[in-house]
Enzyme design. Sequence first.
Site, PDB file in Angstrom:
ATOM      1  N   HIS A 277       0.745  -1.192   0.151  1.00  0.00           N
ATOM      2  CA  HIS A 277      -0.079   0.083  -0.149  1.00  0.00           C
ATOM      3  C   HIS A 277       0.772   1.111   0.013  1.00  0.00           C
ATOM      4  CE1 HIS A 277       0.495  -0.137   4.466  1.00  0.00           C
ATOM      5  NE2 HIS A 277       0.367   1.176   4.378  1.00  0.00           N
TER       6      HIS A 277
ATOM      7  N   SER B 266       4.358   2.287   8.238  1.00  0.00           N
ATOM      8  CA  SER B 266       4.182   1.269   7.151  1.00  0.00           C
ATOM      9  C   SER B 266       5.237   0.641   6.396  1.00  0.00           C
ATOM     10  CB  SER B 266       3.138   1.841   6.030  1.00  0.00           C
ATOM     11  OG  SER B 266       1.866   1.821   6.294  1.00  0.00           O
TER      12      SER B 266
ATOM     13  N   ASP C   3      -0.611  -7.580   1.678  1.00  0.00           N
ATOM     14  CA  ASP C   3       0.012  -6.210   1.410  1.00  0.00           C
ATOM     15  C   ASP C   3       1.516  -6.407   1.747  1.00  0.00           C
ATOM     16  OD1 ASP C   3       0.380  -3.431   1.702  1.00  0.00           O
ATOM     17  OD2 ASP C   3      -0.426  -3.381   3.934  1.00  0.00           O
TER      18      ASP C   3
END
Length: 305
Positions: free
Chosen positions: A104, A252, A150
């Site tokens: 992402h 992230s 992901d």
Amino acid sequence: MHISRLRDGLFVFGLTLGLILPLGSSLAQQRPTFSCTLPDGSAGGRAAYSRIVGGTNADWHEWPWQIAIQFDNRHGLAAGQPRDFIHMCGGSIIHPQWILTAAHCYQEGTGADNTRIWYGGNRVGAGGQAYDIAEVFTHPSFNLHTMADDLALIRLVQPMQNLPRGAIVQLQTTAQERVFTPTGTCSVVTGWGRLGMEEQDISALLQQVDLPVVDLQTCRRAYQGRGEAEIHDNNICAGYTQGTRDSCQGDSGGPLVVPDPNVPAGWTQTGIVSWGIGCAEADSYGVYTRVAPYIGWIQATVSSN
């Protein structure tokens, strides 16, 4: 569901396995040992080597596989304009020329042409070394709505040189996962993300926080009925029922690691920072992509590119 923390800085809401083994030796034995404690001070999970929301300043040399992905804030402006790189995501070194991160991080508007890798210090962007990116490979089954699969791989233009011992993190296999990452295991996540949802800026210094692994059924119950994103079998959850400690926006793609006395560096990477609701909120565990199910895809991608 409004996912208030995809954990990157831009979004609010062949290779053999031996080549992804660490370069280093017994780094874990050089670190002080703390307990993975609950916010009330009681013990929770196995002992780990550390203690980003609710975390502490980290020593980069203890987590030498940690990198930062930076975004060129002036990309697309007139030629000749100076580039202005800002922090976007984290990642980990799995090979001198390859980085593991979250898919992402590389959605609309981000790619190899307007991002770079920064490596080499506690204060992101200060000193260290920048590396250009040749290509980004997001997992072909990644779904931004459900957050399935992901993960992404980044190939650098040139291999990283003069890496310190232990800079290549070992990725956890399914067999290692069964032994070293049961529910309650004390894991550690690192990154330069926000220190809280109310914070607008990322942390200036690398942070670390210890988080117990939570079983998937508990994690699924916590998120049931809260939106599109799902807890998949290929996820791992970590955190505290009470909240107070967590990864956050800007973390992230960074590594979730667990102690493993059978590998030279003393750690294996079990997860990749993916998503959650809020940061360090009660009943909102951090959701990570498990590494073990994707070893085959990682090997195939690296060996064919």
